[in-house]
Scaffold this active site. Sequence first.
Site, PDB file in Angstrom:
ATOM      1  N   ARG A   1      11.383  -1.214  10.992  1.00  0.00           N
ATOM      2  CA  ARG A   1       9.468  -0.841  12.130  1.00  0.00           C
ATOM      3  C   ARG A   1       9.850  -2.025  12.974  1.00  0.00           C
ATOM      4  O   ARG A   1       9.978  -3.482  12.608  1.00  0.00           O
ATOM      5  CB  ARG A   1       8.570  -1.078  11.554  1.00  0.00           C
TER       6      ARG A   1
ATOM      7  N   ARG B   1      12.494  -5.399   4.791  1.00  0.00           N
ATOM      8  CA  ARG B   1      11.822  -4.070   4.466  1.00  0.00           C
ATOM      9  C   ARG B   1      12.489  -3.062   6.130  1.00  0.00           C
ATOM     10  O   ARG B   1      12.871  -3.405   6.307  1.00  0.00           O
ATOM     11  CB  ARG B   1      10.357  -3.831   5.037  1.00  0.00           C
TER      12      ARG B   1
ATOM     13  N   ARG C   1      -1.085  -9.230  12.830  1.00  0.00           N
ATOM     14  CA  ARG C   1      -0.930  -7.955  12.324  1.00  0.00           C
ATOM     15  C   ARG C   1      -2.397  -8.428  11.444  1.00  0.00           C
ATOM     16  O   ARG C   1      -3.372  -7.934  11.318  1.00  0.00           O
ATOM     17  CB  ARG C   1      -0.174  -7.184  11.806  1.00  0.00           C
TER      18      ARG C   1
ATOM     19  N   ARG D   1      -9.802   0.349   7.823  1.00  0.00           N
ATOM     20  CA  ARG D   1      -9.256  -0.673   8.268  1.00  0.00           C
ATOM     21  C   ARG D   1     -10.389  -1.675   9.494  1.00  0.00           C
ATOM     22  O   ARG D   1      -9.985  -2.489   9.782  1.00  0.00           O
ATOM     23  CB  ARG D   1      -7.820  -0.463   9.305  1.00  0.00           C
TER      24      ARG D   1
ATOM     25  N   LYS E   1       0.895  -1.393   0.051  1.00  0.00           N
ATOM     26  CA  LYS E   1      -0.170  -0.225  -0.175  1.00  0.00           C
ATOM     27  C   LYS E   1       0.955   1.849   0.316  1.00  0.00           C
ATOM     28  O   LYS E   1       0.142   2.111  -0.849  1.00  0.00           O
ATOM     29  CB  LYS E   1      -1.027   0.246   0.868  1.00  0.00           C
TER      30      LYS E   1
HETATM   31  P1  AP5 Z   1       4.692  -1.364   2.090  1.00  0.00           P
HETATM   32  O1  AP5 Z   1       4.170  -0.205   0.144  1.00  0.00           O
HETATM   33  O2  AP5 Z   1       5.702  -1.080   2.440  1.00  0.00           O
HETATM   34  O3  AP5 Z   1       3.674  -2.364   2.209  1.00  0.00           O
HETATM   35  P2  AP5 Z   1       2.136  -1.800   2.979  1.00  0.00           P
HETATM   36  O4  AP5 Z   1       1.244  -2.943   2.653  1.00  0.00           O
HETATM   37  O5  AP5 Z   1       2.378   0.127   3.175  1.00  0.00           O
HETATM   38  O6  AP5 Z   1       2.621  -2.601   4.421  1.00  0.00           O
HETATM   39  P3  AP5 Z   1       2.855  -2.133   6.167  1.00  0.00           P
HETATM   40  O7  AP5 Z   1       3.237  -2.580   6.829  1.00  0.00           O
HETATM   41  O8  AP5 Z   1       2.960  -0.117   6.026  1.00  0.00           O
HETATM   42  O9  AP5 Z   1       0.728  -2.240   6.003  1.00  0.00           O
HETATM   43  P4  AP5 Z   1       0.361  -2.407   7.231  1.00  0.00           P
HETATM   44  O10 AP5 Z   1      -1.039  -2.293   6.926  1.00  0.00           O
HETATM   45  O11 AP5 Z   1       0.724  -2.921   8.047  1.00  0.00           O
HETATM   46  O12 AP5 Z   1       1.228  -0.893   8.370  1.00  0.00           O
HETATM   47  P5  AP5 Z   1       0.480   0.861   8.680  1.00  0.00           P
HETATM   48  O13 AP5 Z   1       1.530   1.450   8.352  1.00  0.00           O
HETATM   49  O14 AP5 Z   1      -0.549   1.023   8.116  1.00  0.00           O
HETATM   50  O15 AP5 Z   1       5.325  -2.904   0.656  1.00  0.00           O
HETATM   51  C1  AP5 Z   1       6.263  -3.886   1.849  1.00  0.00           C
HETATM   52  C2  AP5 Z   1       7.483  -3.946   1.690  1.00  0.00           C
HETATM   53  O16 AP5 Z   1       7.270  -5.170   0.499  1.00  0.00           O
HETATM   54  C3  AP5 Z   1       8.211  -3.031   1.200  1.00  0.00           C
HETATM   55  O17 AP5 Z   1      10.386  -3.548   1.558  1.00  0.00           O
HETATM   56  C4  AP5 Z   1       8.313  -3.209  -0.102  1.00  0.00           C
HETATM   57  O18 AP5 Z   1       9.014  -2.346  -0.747  1.00  0.00           O
HETATM   58  C5  AP5 Z   1       8.237  -4.321  -0.909  1.00  0.00           C
HETATM   59  N1  AP5 Z   1       7.347  -4.247  -1.544  1.00  0.00           N
HETATM   60  C6  AP5 Z   1       5.665  -3.738  -1.924  1.00  0.00           C
HETATM   61  N2  AP5 Z   1       5.952  -4.016  -3.074  1.00  0.00           N
HETATM   62  C7  AP5 Z   1       6.329  -5.667  -3.584  1.00  0.00           C
HETATM   63  C8  AP5 Z   1       6.250  -5.864  -4.479  1.00  0.00           C
HETATM   64  N3  AP5 Z   1       5.380  -5.970  -6.000  1.00  0.00           N
HETATM   65  N4  AP5 Z   1       7.260  -6.495  -5.658  1.00  0.00           N
HETATM   66  C9  AP5 Z   1       8.605  -7.149  -3.933  1.00  0.00           C
HETATM   67  N5  AP5 Z   1       8.480  -6.422  -2.706  1.00  0.00           N
HETATM   68  C10 AP5 Z   1       7.129  -5.151  -2.892  1.00  0.00           C
HETATM   69  O19 AP5 Z   1      -0.212   0.277  10.548  1.00  0.00           O
HETATM   70  C11 AP5 Z   1       0.640   0.239  11.660  1.00  0.00           C
HETATM   71  C12 AP5 Z   1       0.154  -0.343  12.599  1.00  0.00           C
HETATM   72  O20 AP5 Z   1      -0.780   1.316  12.998  1.00  0.00           O
HETATM   73  C13 AP5 Z   1      -1.444  -0.778  11.998  1.00  0.00           C
HETATM   74  O21 AP5 Z   1      -1.016  -2.343  12.663  1.00  0.00           O
HETATM   75  C14 AP5 Z   1      -1.953   0.042  13.156  1.00  0.00           C
HETATM   76  O22 AP5 Z   1      -1.501  -0.233  14.805  1.00  0.00           O
HETATM   77  C15 AP5 Z   1      -1.781   1.159  13.353  1.00  0.00           C
HETATM   78  N6  AP5 Z   1      -2.794   1.433  12.457  1.00  0.00           N
HETATM   79  C16 AP5 Z   1      -2.946   2.410  11.036  1.00  0.00           C
HETATM   80  N7  AP5 Z   1      -3.407   2.374  10.660  1.00  0.00           N
HETATM   81  C17 AP5 Z   1      -4.929   2.057  11.627  1.00  0.00           C
HETATM   82  C18 AP5 Z   1      -6.071   2.473  11.455  1.00  0.00           C
HETATM   83  N8  AP5 Z   1      -6.987   3.101  10.714  1.00  0.00           N
HETATM   84  N9  AP5 Z   1      -6.768   1.787  12.527  1.00  0.00           N
HETATM   85  C19 AP5 Z   1      -6.467   1.731  13.435  1.00  0.00           C
HETATM   86  N10 AP5 Z   1      -5.270   0.966  13.700  1.00  0.00           N
HETATM   87  C20 AP5 Z   1      -4.319   2.057  12.219  1.00  0.00           C
HETATM   88 MG    MG Z   2       2.388   0.889   4.809  1.00  0.00          MG
END
Ligand code: AP5
Ligand code: MG
Length: 220
Positions: free
Chosen positions: A160, A127, A171, A88, A13
């Site tokens: 992270r 990552r 997660r 989410r 994402k």
């Molecule tokens: P990346 O692009 O970083 O993936 P992502 O989907 O953004 O993953 P996140 O871990 O950020 O998602 P998340 O939803 O768990 O975390 P968030 O920060 O939102 O890609 C991942 C890796 O793969 C990278 O190394 C990239 O280079 C690689 N990659 C990407 N595309 C690729 C491809 N096509 N091929 C190969 N490699 C590839 O949330 C974190 C925490 O915050 C949550 O757990 C929760 O506690 C809290 N939180 C956030 N939002 C909310 C909400 N709305 N409500 C409640 N809690 C929330």
């Molecule tokens: Mg992300």
Amino acid sequence: MRIVLLGAPGAGKGTQAGILSKRLNIPHISTGDIFRANIQKGTELGLKAKEFIDRGKLVPDDLTVSIVKDRLLKDDCQRGFILDGFPRTIPQAESLDNELSGLGIKLDAVINLEVPDEVIVRRMQGRRVCARCGKPYHVLTLKPKQEGICDVCGGPLIVRDDDKEETVRERLRVYYKNTEPLTGYYESKGILYNFDGTKDIEVTTGEIMSKLEQITGKTG
Ligand code: AP5
Ligand code: MG
Ligand code: ZN
């Protein structure tokens, strides 16, 4: 355009949102990045969020919804936005719908990136993210020009805290329980578009861009 990016943790994402934000010239709003910036600054919000994030749990809806509401009212969202990691939960999606309809606007597209769990667990092990701007990298597939340093802002690249394998698995559990039901929610509204997130980054971007062009063509 007003876009939501949906998908499991590590589905890509943040990666796609960063690219699309530049191409479409609209802001990338990641609730995860907002929480992490607050954790780093040691704000009250950061302290509250950290106890959930480090355990792989969701931050409570009330906290999360109010942050997004404030952010959507900023001037730069007038032309559109890309929400990454929000909504989410079904209550978050309903709050977003209410907020947007109050502003007289609605979502154009919900982009769902599909990636199997085992691919995700493997990806997360490699990552790295920029501690300053949040841009994601990967030790094998997406290296920075200079090791350990962000191409965009020069910030340090870090692992992270929630990317430990056991936390990633938690997660994923939380994702299937709370977030995956959103695909049905948006499908019934006719704005859900599924993409294979295991393809090369640029390939997926291309597929998303052509779909978005098709949608804007359709809606004018
Ligand atoms: P990346 O692009 O970083 O993936 P992502 O989907 O953004 O993953 P996140 O871990 O950020 O998602 P998340 O939803 O768990 O975390 P968030 O920060 O939102 O890609 C991942 C890796 O793969 C990278 O190394 C990239 O280079 C690689 N990659 C990407 N595309 C690729 C491809 N096509 N091929 C190969 N490699 C590839 O949330 C974190 C925490 O915050 C949550 O757990 C929760 O506690 C809290 N939180 C956030 N939002 C909310 C909400 N709305 N409500 C409640 N809690 C929330
Ligand atoms: Mg992300
Ligand atoms: Zn950076």
